[in-house]
Design a protein around this motif. Structure first.
Motif, short mmCIF file in Angstrom:
data_model
loop_
_atom_site.label_atom_id
_atom_site.label_comp_id
_atom_site.label_asym_id
_atom_site.label_seq_id
_atom_site.Cartn_x
_atom_site.Cartn_y
_atom_site.Cartn_z
N LYS A 13 0.82 -1.22 0.00
CA LYS A 13 0.00 0.00 0.00
C LYS A 13 0.86 1.27 0.00
N LEU A 14 2.01 1.21 0.69
CA LEU A 14 2.83 2.41 0.88
C LEU A 14 3.79 2.67 -0.27
N ASN A 15 3.93 1.71 -1.21
CA ASN A 15 4.90 1.87 -2.28
C ASN A 15 4.22 1.90 -3.65
N ASP A 16 5.06 2.11 -4.69
CA ASP A 16 4.49 2.19 -6.04
C ASP A 16 5.57 1.83 -7.07
N ASP A 17 5.15 1.78 -8.35
CA ASP A 17 6.05 1.49 -9.47
C ASP A 17 6.77 0.15 -9.28
N PHE A 18 5.96 -0.87 -9.26
CA PHE A 18 6.42 -2.22 -8.92
C PHE A 18 6.92 -3.01 -10.13
N LEU A 19 8.06 -3.65 -9.96
CA LEU A 19 8.51 -4.67 -10.91
C LEU A 19 8.35 -6.01 -10.18
N ILE A 20 7.49 -6.85 -10.73
CA ILE A 20 7.22 -8.15 -10.08
C ILE A 20 7.97 -9.22 -10.86
N LEU A 21 8.88 -9.91 -10.18
CA LEU A 21 9.69 -10.93 -10.85
C LEU A 21 9.15 -12.33 -10.59
N MET A 22 9.03 -13.10 -11.67
CA MET A 22 8.58 -14.49 -11.60
C MET A 22 9.78 -15.37 -11.99
N HIS A 23 9.81 -16.58 -11.48
CA HIS A 23 11.02 -17.39 -11.69
C HIS A 23 11.17 -17.91 -13.13
N GLU A 71 4.40 1.15 -18.90
CA GLU A 71 5.82 1.54 -19.01
C GLU A 71 6.13 2.58 -17.93
N PHE A 72 7.15 2.35 -17.15
CA PHE A 72 7.54 3.31 -16.10
C PHE A 72 8.89 2.87 -15.54
N GLU A 73 9.50 3.74 -14.76
CA GLU A 73 10.78 3.38 -14.14
C GLU A 73 10.52 2.68 -12.80
N THR A 74 11.12 1.52 -12.65
CA THR A 74 10.88 0.71 -11.44
C THR A 74 11.39 1.39 -10.18
N LYS A 75 10.54 1.36 -9.15
CA LYS A 75 10.99 1.81 -7.83
C LYS A 75 11.04 0.67 -6.83
N THR A 76 10.18 -0.33 -7.02
CA THR A 76 10.04 -1.37 -6.00
C THR A 76 10.05 -2.76 -6.65
N VAL A 77 11.02 -3.58 -6.27
CA VAL A 77 11.10 -4.93 -6.82
C VAL A 77 10.47 -5.94 -5.85
N VAL A 78 9.57 -6.77 -6.38
CA VAL A 78 8.92 -7.81 -5.58
C VAL A 78 9.10 -9.15 -6.32
N CYS A 79 9.50 -10.18 -5.60
CA CYS A 79 9.62 -11.51 -6.21
C CYS A 79 8.49 -12.41 -5.72
N VAL A 80 7.92 -13.20 -6.63
CA VAL A 80 6.82 -14.10 -6.24
C VAL A 80 7.17 -15.55 -6.60
N ASP A 81 7.03 -16.43 -5.61
CA ASP A 81 7.30 -17.86 -5.81
C ASP A 81 8.76 -18.11 -6.20
N VAL A 82 9.66 -17.19 -5.77
CA VAL A 82 11.08 -17.31 -6.11
C VAL A 82 11.85 -17.60 -4.81
N ALA A 83 12.30 -18.85 -4.65
CA ALA A 83 12.95 -19.26 -3.40
C ALA A 83 14.36 -18.70 -3.28
N ASP A 84 14.99 -18.42 -4.43
CA ASP A 84 16.41 -18.08 -4.45
C ASP A 84 16.61 -17.24 -5.73
N THR A 85 17.40 -16.17 -5.65
CA THR A 85 17.56 -15.33 -6.85
C THR A 85 18.32 -16.07 -7.96
N LYS A 86 18.94 -17.21 -7.64
CA LYS A 86 19.54 -18.05 -8.68
C LYS A 86 18.49 -18.53 -9.68
N LEU A 87 17.22 -18.54 -9.24
CA LEU A 87 16.14 -19.02 -10.10
C LEU A 87 15.63 -17.92 -11.03
N LEU A 88 16.33 -16.77 -11.04
CA LEU A 88 15.87 -15.65 -11.87
C LEU A 88 16.67 -15.50 -13.16
#
Lengths: 319, 319
Positions: A13-23, A71-88
């Motif tokens: 709620k408090l943030n914006d401009d989200f980049l949501i990463l999926m594995h 299209e926008f410049e990312t401010k907040t990165v969120v990962c979903v169902d990603v156990a380890d950033t190696k999976l990205l």
């Protein structure tokens, strides 16, 4: 820092401009989560995009309707169902800057600034259902399709032992909101391309049994994959075949990757913990499904994983 | 006479010495209903036995734990999941004396003195769940296994379009009462014998496509069936294979019976009504699944059914 559903909702709620990463090698759960969260944030008037390092299989295109492209410049990165950033894959470095991770893997490495994990949930989409409710965004058909997809695909359509009463209750809710469950289940569980059928037939020809039929292995080479018209999803589904054979406690599928790496996928009965066997080779996963990689050729990969699987079976039987 | 759940429960409370009939070629729904009702009546202090005209496949043996075997003279005949007494094989005449029928088929012939039907329910076990609740008998693990089995098997594990939110809610309830859902789903949906895998492979080698891939046919001869170790359940499951292939609107499986008869099973997309095509040859079924028989050799059977299927596709496409 571990956080709860309410705290995750507050952060969103408090943030914006989200980049949501999926594995990488995306499945229905990471995609369902990603598009559900993206659509939810957009419905709250925020900017959000859901991104996957790999191509998304065509059959999942119905999920895209839950969110629009922005299209926008990312401010907040969120990962979903990603156990380890190696999976990205290529996006590992972006993932390392994650402010929030929403996941259901026991093996989550706690890489994000805030981590919301429920390892007892069958699907990350079950957790996303709670997050969406905490955000107060009402479900519609498109969001329901996303959440239904994750709960169905991560449980083999409510078939596997990870399914809980909660999984069914969420599925029932999503159906009431209009989820197109018959279509979703048809494309995810019944539909096979002609190429896939050919691939399954050829892969089955390689089957070998060990430990009196308790361990079974199939092998899929790049030359076989290249000889048929299939996508990554078709290849991925081969992993389930050996364990479906009567008497098999550990089903193994070894797949040659383009890089020359050999990836072993394990599916196990209650006799053997798949993640424990795979952890011996630097891999991981869940109790009934795990994976690990080998880099010294096919013969070595087969020898190592067969040996480990047979040892695990003997140990479980007290032999 | 059509009755409701409360009236069915009243009838069961007021009577005793029940013979519960399940349909021939038994499936998980008729067996789940039969053993659930039998166990429930026994828990009420009544005498009851559940009987099927055909042998019960071994994989369903776990259902037997819901009730004990009792010997007594029958006073009250009840049929479960039996739309027509023709489906009772040798026991048709006993079925014709039924005092009560509990069923979910739209085609129920109303043969019993009292009929409780819910055609909108995916499984007769959903209705049995309501009857057991109306009788006030608390669920335990064994009864839950029965009811779960019917709801799961009649919906392809919650996959098919007949599934409703109620189906999921009942499944969730049964899981809370201890239903061994992972085992039930494994034996009903995943487990394949080595013989079945071999049979599927050989049957797939016979596949041919017509009408630009919209019609697909596989053929299973007695000599193929005899060459592998399979049961009727394995052979029956072949009917679903052609329709699972991408682009196929009419999937046909022709099976040679021991008598020399050739049985065609059709599975169709929304484009074609399977029962209508089969009716042209004296067969029948549902909109998406039908069957009919041919008696003039394999070549004739193939020619006739392929021609009819192609015509139905062309007609649907307005060609």
């Amino acid at each position: 820092m571990k956080i709860d559903v309410r705290q995750a909702a507050e952060f969103l709620k408090l943030n914006d401009d989200f980049l949501i990463l999926m594995h990488a090698s995306p499945d229905g759960d990471t995609l369902g989560c990603g598009y559900a969260l993206c659509g939810t944030l957009q419905r709250m008037g925020k900017r959000a995009k859901a991104v996957c390092p790999d191509e998304i299989p065509k059959k999942f295109e119905y999920l895209f309707a839950a969110a629009e492209e922005q299209e926008f410049e990312t401010k907040t990165v969120v990962c979903v169902d990603v156990a380890d950033t190696k999976l990205l894959g290529d996006m590992k470095e972006v993932g390392d800057t994650a402010e929030l991770c929403i996941d259901h893997h026991e093996t989550n490495t706690d890489y994000a600034k805030r981590t919301l994990v429920r390892a007892e949930y069958a699907a990350a989409c079950e957790l996303m259902y709670e997050v969406i409710n905490a955000l107060g965004v009402p479900f519609d058909k498109e969001l329901a399709n996303c959440v239904y997809t994750g709960t169905a695909t991560d449980t083999g359509c409510f078939k596997f032992s990870n399914t809980t009463p909660q999984t069914h209750l969420i599925a029932a809710e999503m159906m009431k909101f209009g989820a197109d469950y018959a279509m979703i289940n048809y494309v995810n569980f019944d539909l096979k391309t002609q190429g896939r059928i050919k691939l399954e037939q050829e892969a089955l020809k390689t089957i070998r049994y060990f430990e009196g039929g308790r361990v079974a292995i199939i092998t899929v080479t790049q030359s076989l994959i290249n000889s048929v018209d299939v996508d990554s999803d078709d290849v991925g589904a081969l992993a389930n075949i050996p364990r479906q054979i009567e008497g098999v406690d550990v089903g193994i599928c070894i797949k040659e990757k383009k890089s020359g790496e050999f990836k072993a996928s394990l599916r196990t009965s209650q006799l053997v913990n798949a993640a424990e066997v795979c952890a011996r080779f630097g891999g991981g996963g869940h109790a009934r499904a795990g994976g690990c990689s080998f880099f010294n050729g096919l013969q070595n990969a087969e020898d190592e994983i067969i040996k480990a699987a047979c040892e695990a079976v003997r140990k479980a039987l007290g032999k």
